[in-house]
Design a protein around this motif. Structure first.
Motif, PDB file in Angstrom:
ATOM      1  N   ILE A   1      48.473  10.923 -69.193  1.00  0.00           N
ATOM      2  CA  ILE A   1      48.238   9.487 -69.028  1.00  0.00           C
ATOM      3  C   ILE A   1      48.195   9.201 -67.536  1.00  0.00           C
ATOM      4  O   ILE A   1      49.128   9.525 -66.800  1.00  0.00           O
ATOM      5  N   VAL A   2      47.131   8.572 -67.086  1.00  0.00           N
ATOM      6  CA  VAL A   2      47.003   8.159 -65.690  1.00  0.00           C
ATOM      7  C   VAL A   2      47.126   6.632 -65.660  1.00  0.00           C
ATOM      8  O   VAL A   2      46.274   5.921 -66.187  1.00  0.00           O
TER       9      VAL A   2
ATOM     10  N   ALA B   1      53.520   3.327 -65.526  1.00  0.00           N
ATOM     11  CA  ALA B   1      53.977   4.713 -65.476  1.00  0.00           C
ATOM     12  C   ALA B   1      55.447   4.820 -65.885  1.00  0.00           C
ATOM     13  O   ALA B   1      55.831   5.715 -66.649  1.00  0.00           O
ATOM     14  N   ALA B   2      56.271   3.914 -65.383  1.00  0.00           N
ATOM     15  CA  ALA B   2      57.702   3.963 -65.682  1.00  0.00           C
ATOM     16  C   ALA B   2      57.970   3.784 -67.172  1.00  0.00           C
ATOM     17  O   ALA B   2      58.730   4.550 -67.785  1.00  0.00           O
TER      18      ALA B   2
ATOM     19  N   ASP C   1      52.239  14.176 -70.059  1.00  0.00           N
ATOM     20  CA  ASP C   1      52.522  13.987 -68.635  1.00  0.00           C
ATOM     21  C   ASP C   1      52.063  12.595 -68.195  1.00  0.00           C
ATOM     22  O   ASP C   1      51.093  12.043 -68.733  1.00  0.00           O
ATOM     23  N   ILE C   2      52.769  12.050 -67.198  1.00  0.00           N
ATOM     24  CA  ILE C   2      52.446  10.725 -66.665  1.00  0.00           C
ATOM     25  C   ILE C   2      52.083  10.873 -65.194  1.00  0.00           C
ATOM     26  O   ILE C   2      52.775  11.556 -64.437  1.00  0.00           O
TER      27      ILE C   2
ATOM     28  N   ASN D   1      55.502   4.064 -53.865  1.00  0.00           N
ATOM     29  CA  ASN D   1      56.559   4.051 -54.876  1.00  0.00           C
ATOM     30  C   ASN D   1      56.839   5.483 -55.333  1.00  0.00           C
ATOM     31  O   ASN D   1      56.149   6.432 -54.929  1.00  0.00           O
ATOM     32  N   HIS D   2      57.846   5.629 -56.161  1.00  0.00           N
ATOM     33  CA  HIS D   2      58.285   6.934 -56.644  1.00  0.00           C
ATOM     34  C   HIS D   2      57.158   7.707 -57.325  1.00  0.00           C
ATOM     35  O   HIS D   2      57.010   8.922 -57.127  1.00  0.00           O
ATOM     36  N   TYR D   3      56.337   7.013 -58.107  1.00  0.00           N
ATOM     37  CA  TYR D   3      55.319   7.701 -58.894  1.00  0.00           C
ATOM     38  C   TYR D   3      54.157   8.159 -58.018  1.00  0.00           C
ATOM     39  O   TYR D   3      53.598   9.238 -58.233  1.00  0.00           O
ATOM     40  N   GLU D   4      53.784   7.357 -57.045  1.00  0.00           N
ATOM     41  CA  GLU D   4      52.718   7.789 -56.141  1.00  0.00           C
ATOM     42  C   GLU D   4      53.169   8.967 -55.289  1.00  0.00           C
ATOM     43  O   GLU D   4      52.351   9.809 -54.908  1.00  0.00           O
TER      44      GLU D   4
END
Length: 501
Positions: free
Chosen positions: A403-404, A411-412, A424-425, A436-439
């Motif tokens: 998942i994008v 994402a969270a 996967d995310i 941010n954390h995800y980037e």
């Protein structure tokens, strides 16, 4: 709060002591009852995790000494609760009300050392009923462990001043507590600044107190020892969290807007409750002749003043001054007890109790009912499970495992809902600069060889421009009502990524 360990059974038969014991038991029973009700609200609430809560949970799945935007303590707490109770929303939030109960008990003890048993009781009652504590007992945040740590630190200083602790041991433990608070939120540094300001004030005024330079050095040593895991982590990670903190303050985008100052101060009426905050403002006047009163001044007013300036220069959230409230609560509780203004305290706390009932009821029902404003704040806690159901259908239809997301929030929450699966995310970082954390840790890339199916979730009608991805036509739509006048509408795109070896 309770009879000391030196109190004998015969002492308890004394009418005054027995009366105090009964009152203390009633107050403790009230605190536990409120905490139990708040825990019940967490257990039965239909509200889903917020974005920050889901991100803190994600951190907890990879234990570390620091993360992109925050120190690690909140992740450690959530990780322990998640390990004990399982993958449940209530497991993420359950530590919150009990940590606030511990804070109330610590403040109870501290105030009683300054101004007697009644001051301690008032401190506990005032604290447990503060609106920010009512909200913070349902939605877990970094403020919750921070406030407990700062309250322990304050108790140690007061204990030293009132000969309850050995000064060397007490100030070292005080530093350890502030260091633990630093692992929760960097706002703990305000306590260090307040202690130094207080020591300087006492020295300039010629006040004789038991805190010497040696004790301050022990305080600093304890703080460094406790905070060292995150300090070392930042040193080895290019000061990632510290730099993000500076970006969050947003000083570069100056507005010099007095309206924001007014908004920040009005926010404090919401944080503390209208009656309590008015009383807190009312007692902020000379004389400041005693060392404990000066300590309360130094641990509260500079924080409020600094955040007011921050609001004027750029912007400041109401909760950014929350570190000042343990000291303000003790100060107000002592004032009520020493001046016998219990009617004022009862009225102000009664208003907060009514607010607390509304918050608990809203938590249980998942709605503010007739109190719902046009911009329903609870909307952010709805609709994510429905989105996950729609995304899962697309994953199964296209046999995709990735998942994008177009934003941190998606994402969270998708990470939470697809926990313990092979999905996967990732987040597509459009400008290549992690914000941010995800980037930073889960950016979409091309680190695969061959072909794979992917699903993109985006708020725009056009598919995201991802490298080496061909999109299928006609995205599906996930649209769900999250408040009376708002829906969350996202487009679900299916595509194929092909990467050459």
């Amino acid at each position: 709060m309770t009879p000391s360990r030196h109190t004998s059974k015969s002492d308890l038969r004394h009418p005054l002591i027995a009366h105090d014991v009964r009152i203390d038991r009633w107050i403790m029973g009230l605190l536990i009852l409120v905490t139990a009700i708040r825990s019940l609200a967490i257990l039965i609430s239909p509200l889903e995790l917020g974005v920050d809560e889901a991100q803190y949970w994600a951190w907890s799945q990879t234990p570390d000494f620091g993360y992109f935007t925050k120190p690690p303590l909140i992740a450690w707490i959530i990780g322990l609760s998640h390990a004990l109770f399982g993958h449940e929303i209530w497991a993420v939030r359950l530590p919150a009300p009990w940590l606030h109960l511990l804070t109330a008990i610590i403040l109870w003890r501290t105030a009683s050392w300054i101004a007697g048993p009644n001051a301690g009781r008032w401190a506990a009652v005032i604290w447990i009923a503060l609106p920010i504590i009512s909200v913070g007992s349902f939605v877990i945040s970094t403020d919750t462990p921070l406030l407990l740590a700062l309250s322990v630190a304050l108790m140690m200083v007061i204990g030293v001043l009132h000969n309850r602790f050995d000064p060397l041991r007490g100030m070292f433990i005080c530093g350890l507590a502030v260091g633990v608070g630093f692992l929760a939120k960097y706002a703990a540094i305000y306590f260090l600044a307040g202690i130094l300001l207080w020591a300087l004030w006492n020295r300039l005024s010629g006040t004789n107190n038991s805190i010497s330079l040696r004790h301050l050095l022990l305080f600093g040593l304890g703080m460094i020892i406790a905070a060292s895991p995150n300090i070392i982590w930042n040193l080895t990670n290019d000061f990632t969290t510290v730099r993000h903190l500076g970006d969050n303050a947003n000083i570069a985008k100056q507005s010099f807007d007095l309206a924001k100052v007014g908004g920040f101060m009005l926010g404090q009426f919401g944080v503390a409750g209208p009656g309590i905050f008015m009383l807190m403002l009312g007692i902020l006047r000379p004389p400041f002749s005693t060392s404990p009163k000066r300590l309360m001044i130094c641990l509260s007013l500079p924080i409020l003043g600094l955040m007011t300036i921050q609001a004027f220069i750029s912007d400041a959230n109401a909760n950014w001054a929350v570190a000042s409230y343990p000291a303000l609560t003790i100060w107000l509780a002592c004032w009520i007890a020493q001046t016998n203004r219990w009617r004022w305290g009862l009225l102000a706390s009664g208003i907060n109790a009514a607010i607390a009932i509304v918050i608990i009821s809203a938590s249980m029902a998942g709605s503010l009912g007739v109190f719902t404003p046009a911009s329903d704040p609870l909307r952010r806690l709805r609709g994510w499970e429905a989105l996950a159901t729609d995304v899962n259908a697309a994953l199964e239809q296209h046999d995709a495992k990735l998942i994008v997301a177009d934003r941190r929030a998606t994402a969270a929450l998708m990470g939470w809902h697809f926990y313990d699966s092979d999905i996967d995310i990732a987040v597509y970082d459009r400008d290549g600069i992690p914000s941010n954390h995800y980037e930073r840790n889960h950016a979409f890339g091309s680190a695969v060889t061959g072909t794979r199916a992917i699903i993109a979730v985006d708020g725009r009608t056009q598919a995201p421009d991802l490298p080496q991805v061909n999109w299928h036509a006609n995205p599906s739509i996930s649209e769900h009502e999250i408040s009376k006048n708002r829906t969350r509408k996202l487009f679900i795109f299916a595509g194929t990524q092909t990467t050459l070896p």
